[in-house]
Design a protein around this motif. Structure first.
Motif, PDB file in Angstrom:
ATOM      1  N   SER A  16      42.719  26.513  37.434  1.00 50.42           N
ATOM      2  CA  SER A  16      43.042  27.959  37.216  1.00 50.42           C
ATOM      3  C   SER A  16      43.921  28.157  38.353  1.00 50.42           C
ATOM      4  O   SER A  16      44.238  29.557  38.212  1.00 50.42           O
ATOM      5  CB  SER A  16      41.779  28.609  36.893  1.00 50.42           C
ATOM      6  OG  SER A  16      41.088  28.075  35.716  1.00 50.42           O
ATOM      7  N   GLY A 220      40.586  33.673  19.468  1.00 49.60           N
ATOM      8  CA  GLY A 220      41.860  33.254  20.213  1.00 49.60           C
ATOM      9  C   GLY A 220      41.546  33.502  21.632  1.00 49.60           C
ATOM     10  O   GLY A 220      42.411  33.554  22.600  1.00 49.60           O
ATOM     11  N   SER A 223      40.585  29.862  25.578  1.00 44.84           N
ATOM     12  CA  SER A 223      41.571  28.682  25.830  1.00 44.84           C
ATOM     13  C   SER A 223      40.761  27.492  26.310  1.00 44.84           C
ATOM     14  O   SER A 223      40.073  27.365  27.036  1.00 44.84           O
ATOM     15  CB  SER A 223      42.517  28.953  26.511  1.00 44.84           C
ATOM     16  OG  SER A 223      43.110  28.004  27.388  1.00 44.84           O
ATOM     17  N   GLN A 225      40.944  23.655  26.816  1.00 44.88           N
ATOM     18  CA  GLN A 225      41.771  22.501  27.073  1.00 44.88           C
ATOM     19  C   GLN A 225      40.980  21.489  27.758  1.00 44.88           C
ATOM     20  O   GLN A 225      39.846  21.623  28.477  1.00 44.88           O
ATOM     21  CB  GLN A 225      42.616  23.164  28.139  1.00 44.88           C
ATOM     22  CG  GLN A 225      43.708  24.013  27.597  1.00 44.88           C
ATOM     23  CD  GLN A 225      44.549  24.787  28.817  1.00 44.88           C
ATOM     24  OE1 GLN A 225      44.836  23.849  29.717  1.00 44.88           O
ATOM     25  NE2 GLN A 225      44.950  25.825  28.569  1.00 44.88           N
ATOM     26  N   ARG A 236      38.873  28.553  29.134  1.00 46.67           N
ATOM     27  CA  ARG A 236      39.145  29.955  30.104  1.00 46.67           C
ATOM     28  C   ARG A 236      39.270  30.931  29.491  1.00 46.67           C
ATOM     29  O   ARG A 236      39.685  31.058  28.056  1.00 46.67           O
ATOM     30  CB  ARG A 236      40.580  29.618  30.655  1.00 46.67           C
ATOM     31  CG  ARG A 236      40.948  28.625  31.534  1.00 46.67           C
ATOM     32  CD  ARG A 236      41.916  28.882  32.509  1.00 46.67           C
ATOM     33  NE  ARG A 236      42.179  27.577  33.570  1.00 46.67           N
ATOM     34  CZ  ARG A 236      42.909  26.485  33.198  1.00 46.67           C
ATOM     35  NH1 ARG A 236      43.907  26.639  32.058  1.00 46.67           N
ATOM     36  NH2 ARG A 236      42.920  25.603  33.969  1.00 46.67           N
ATOM     37  N   SER A 237      38.863  32.152  29.912  1.00 42.90           N
ATOM     38  CA  SER A 237      38.654  33.393  29.018  1.00 42.90           C
ATOM     39  C   SER A 237      40.178  34.140  29.181  1.00 42.90           C
ATOM     40  O   SER A 237      40.292  34.157  30.184  1.00 42.90           O
ATOM     41  CB  SER A 237      37.406  34.158  29.652  1.00 42.90           C
ATOM     42  OG  SER A 237      37.476  35.487  29.055  1.00 42.90           O
ATOM     43  N   LEU A 238      40.543  34.612  28.025  1.00 44.90           N
ATOM     44  CA  LEU A 238      41.625  35.552  28.162  1.00 44.90           C
ATOM     45  C   LEU A 238      41.098  37.057  28.393  1.00 44.90           C
ATOM     46  O   LEU A 238      41.749  37.904  28.535  1.00 44.90           O
ATOM     47  CB  LEU A 238      42.391  35.343  26.944  1.00 44.90           C
ATOM     48  CG  LEU A 238      43.030  33.701  26.791  1.00 44.90           C
ATOM     49  CD1 LEU A 238      43.784  33.778  25.426  1.00 44.90           C
ATOM     50  CD2 LEU A 238      43.780  33.869  27.921  1.00 44.90           C
ATOM     51  N   LEU A 241      40.575  37.909  32.795  1.00 43.51           N
ATOM     52  CA  LEU A 241      41.417  36.585  33.317  1.00 43.51           C
ATOM     53  C   LEU A 241      40.892  36.050  34.591  1.00 43.51           C
ATOM     54  O   LEU A 241      40.605  37.052  35.455  1.00 43.51           O
ATOM     55  CB  LEU A 241      42.985  37.216  33.371  1.00 43.51           C
ATOM     56  CG  LEU A 241      43.446  37.323  32.172  1.00 43.51           C
ATOM     57  CD1 LEU A 241      44.687  37.970  32.560  1.00 43.51           C
ATOM     58  CD2 LEU A 241      43.947  36.098  31.402  1.00 43.51           C
TER      59      LEU A 241
END
Lengths: 272, 519
Positions: A16, A220, A223, A225, A236-238, A241
């Protein structure tokens, strides 16, 4: 992120972008041990780092017997001297939401002021003020409430209601780690009771007592990955951030860390 | 099970002796007797059947018991001849591992390479060491993989030089971006020509109709032309890949329309270069173009160097001092500034990339002049020119302005500057963090400096992004006296008019009579 796993788990979340410098890491390893004995915590976690304009805040969290309720957060400006953050009350949350705006300054005694002029004929100015320390405590609380992640099965709830780490957690499999339903928020469950009974019948009550990530609104906002040569599952949190969660499938290694500005991402609906 | 009379008698005699255990043991032995027709025995079969029921927990188990028993017996038939082999599909991790294995192989002409010759790819590990002190990085192993991937990039494309620009995070996957200088041999197939061709086709079909439809007098606002490759926002070109080891993809050059659109939207990246960018105002292009536009904006806003490292190109016979320099050279006489000095004031850092003007380019172009050349009906165009005002030229800050001149936005200073360590300031590096583009970092330790971006590719929006309002609806017709509506006169007004007219006529008649009388 558990303090014992700090040396290797920082590599997993490095994708990140924000990593700790060597000096910070060594200072943490020494000072957190002392904090753990002083405050008599069972487990101590390095929660993350909030970037301020002049200085950064390092936050650690200590856990007692019940992982959910016995939580205390501490902050430090230099990874050496740790101070206890005040526990969060509803009144404090309201104060912070009214007064605090913009980036964190980096000075815990900085006072945010917000003036509201009442035009009802009294012409008095109401001033809402809050210190940065309280804002930090409330931000840590919000991030834990909205963006903390644990894999399914990592914590069990005993018959007495105590939430503890599951010592026989073997990790999620590769295919399970691809599905957002196997990750849960580590907070008092909010949407759990609304589930229909046939769905609840398939759960194991000791493990499935937390809210699932796939129920988050907006959809959504997470994320998922696989990083580090596709070995590590990284979430990862949107919404906040900077919050990164890692889990190595088929092993009990997991943890989350927040390195960011400490501000909620209000542009999320536009970003998706 | 048929009991013979002899067995029955034995059982009774055993009962009389007492032990139930011996009864059970003998019954169990009976169950375990193998049948004469097949290899099975009842005991094992019952164990398997009960185990199957325990695992599967079927509904109405008692009714399907016989079927399950038959199925078990059928399944125990083993097929020793298996002609089908297991087809193992490699998992995603295994496929990536095979691709990344190529990173570790030497180039084919390794023997001919001279290790002392300077190669185009940067020493990423050294940068990673300093960036770690600054608190930014991707992890040591990932940096090593990126280093090898950059080496492959330089060799496969024959680039003289390249640099790791940074990483942009996306929702499905992320982009690792490498920056390379433009060399004269590169030609690009422009895709913007397609857009122009479409516009011409639309206007062409209108002329071919038998009944000519009234031509609209609307002229598209003239398109700002793209900057030439190698200058301004297109000075470098960029390669991206999702993971080190996967093939590098070259990004197209950026156009001013894309930059102006990117300034008005706040959209995240998905990780696929061909995914559409749905937004208002509509973005002209796909994610590859959006990515390139954001890279251009970030570079223009946050690429900095210690002042004195670069110097402007001195041209002979420069008349206009306002001409913006767009190139700067490395200053060979740069001696280095100590990191303590660098960490104290912002004026010791300068931007070395040109600022992008509001138009979307680095050098201003007067689009009004273009209208005369392109339009078919010159008279109308000439009239329009006389009416429209001359657009004012836009100026930006010149190259190599220092950072203390940067404007503050949303009540936050645009940069945060500090030393990397307070305990050992003698060996610390100066760290510069951007507050406008969270994720942009720069460090300097005196002689060396580096810029990197690791973030989501979005600008800091303060209180929150608010999208543009759509333009007000256009007027349907120009307002004029013949078109404006007027109220019909009421009966009283008509009466008044008539009375007034009659009076006038009477007055005129009297005047005429008076004249006649006089005459």
């Amino acid at each position: 992120m558990d303090f014992n796993s700090l040396p290797y788990s920082l590599e997993f979340v490095a994708g990140s972008g924000c990593i700790l410098t060597l000096e910070e890491r060594t200072a943490l390893q020494t000072s957190l041990v002392i904090v753990k004995t002083n405050y008599k915590f069972q487990r101590i976690l390095f929660w993350g780092k909030i970037l301020g304009l002049q200085h950064d805040y390092f936050v650690a969290q200590g856990r007692g017997e019940d992982e959910m309720t016995d939580r205390k957060s501490l902050y430090s400006l230099n990874c050496v001297d740790w101070l206890l953050l005040p526990s969060v009350t509803d009144a404090m949350v309201e104060e912070v939401s009214k007064a605090a705006q913009g980036r964190f300054k980096g000075n815990p005694s900085f006072v945010y002021e917000h003036k509201v002029s009442q035009q009802e004929g009294k012409e008095q100015e109401k001033v809402f003020s809050v210190t940065e320390e309280k804002r930090l405590a409330v931000t840590v609380h919000h991030i834990d409430e909205e963006a903390s992640v644990v894999p399914r099965g990592a914590f069990i709830q005993s018959l007495r209601g105590l939430v503890q780490t599951n010592r026989s957690f073997g990790g999620l499999s590769e295919s399970e780690a691809r599905r957002l339903e196997n990750f849960m928020h580590f907070r008092k469950p909010k949407t759990l009771q609304k589930k229909p009974i046939p769905v609840k019948a398939e759960w194991a009550p000791a493990i499935d007592f937390l809210d699932v990530l796939s129920e988050d609104i907006p959809k959504g906002s997470w994320s998922l990955q696989f990083e580090c040569a596709r070995r590590v599952c990284v979430l990862r949190s949107l919404l906040w951030l900077g919050l990164t969660f890692y889990h190595v499938p088929m092993t009990p290694q997991h943890g989350y860390i927040y390195v960011g500005l400490g501000m909620k991402n209000l542009d999320l609906p536009f970003m998706l | 099970m048929q009991r013979s009379g002899r067995d029955c008698g034995e059982m009774q005699r055993l009962d009389a002796d007492g032990t139930g255990a011996r009864q059970a043991a003998s019954f169990k032995a009976f169950l375990q007797k193998s049948s004469s027709r097949s290899d099975r025995n009842l005991y094992d079969h019952l164990v398997l059947l009960l185990a199957k029921i325990m695992d599967e927990r079927p509904d109405d188990a008692v009714d399907v018991l016989e079927d399950m028993s038959l199925e078990l017996k059928r399944a125990s038939f083993k097929d020793t001849q298996r002609s089908l082999r297991d087809h193992v599909t490699p998992s995603v991790g295994e496929r990536l591992a095979e691709q990344q294995l190529l990173l570790f192989k030497h180039a084919q002409d390794f023997n001919h390479e001279d290790p002392t010759v300077e190669t185009g790819f940067p020493n990423v590990n050294e940068s990673a060491f300093y960036l770690e002190q600054a608190g930014v990085g991707l992890g040591r192993e990932e940096m090593q993989r990126i280093l090898l991937a950059l080496k492959l990039l330089v060799e496969s494309h024959g680039l003289p030089q390249c640099r790791l620009w940074g990483k942009i995070l996306g929702t499905e996957s992320s982009y690792i971006i490498a920056e390379a200088e433009y060399t004269e041999g590169d030609e690009e197939q422009s895709t913007d020509e397609d857009l122009q061709e479409e516009e011409e086709e639309e206007s062409g079909t209108q002329e071919n109709e038998t009944d000519p439809v009234p031509r609209s007098t609307y002229l598209h606002p003239p398109m700002v032309p793209k900057e030439a490759l190698g200058t301004g926002a297109n000075r470098f070109f960029y390669f991206v890949c999702n993971e080190p080891g996967l093939p590098w993809v070259k990004l197209p050059s950026v156009s001013p329309a894309q930059i102006t659109a990117a300034r008005h939207i706040c959209k995240g990246f998905t990780g696929r270069l061909d995914s559409p960018v749905l937004s208002y105002p509509p973005f002209p292009g796909k994610e590859a173009n959006y990515l390139r536009a954001q890279i251009a904006r970030i570079s223009a806003g946050t690429q900095v160097s210690p002042s004195g490292f670069y110097q402007t190109v001195e041209e002979e016979g420069e008349e206009e001092e306002e001409m913006a320099h767009d190139q700067c050279l490395v200053n060979p006489e740069f001696e280095g500034v100590s990191s303590l000095e660098m960490a104290q004031s912002l004026s010791s850092w300068v931007h070395h990339i040109q600022h992008i003007l509001k138009q979307g380019r680095c050098t201003w172009v007067n689009t009004a002049m273009k209208v005369e050349e392109d339009s078919i009906e010159e008279e109308e165009a000439a009239e329009k020119d006389e009416q429209a005002d001359e657009p004012e030229p836009e100026y930006g800050p010149p190259l190599l302005t220092n950072l203390s001149q940067d404007a503050e936005m949303f009540h936050t200073p645009p940069w945060s500057l500090r030393l990397s360590s307070t305990i050992t300031p003698q060996h610390a590096v100066a760290v510069l963090r951007s507050n406008l583009w969270p994720g942009a970092f720069a460090y300097s330790n005196g002689k060396r400096f580096e810029n990197i971006y690791v973030g989501w590719g979005l600008k800091y929006t303060g209180q929150g992004y608010s999208p543009c309002v759509p333009p007000p609806p256009q007027k349907e017709y120009p307002s004029g006296p013949e078109v404006t509506e007027m109220l019909d006169p009421s009966v009283e007004e008509e009466e008044e008019m008539r009375m007034a007219l009659e009076e006038q006529q009477e007055v005129q008649q009297e005047l005429e009579e008076d004249e006649e009388d006089e005459n």
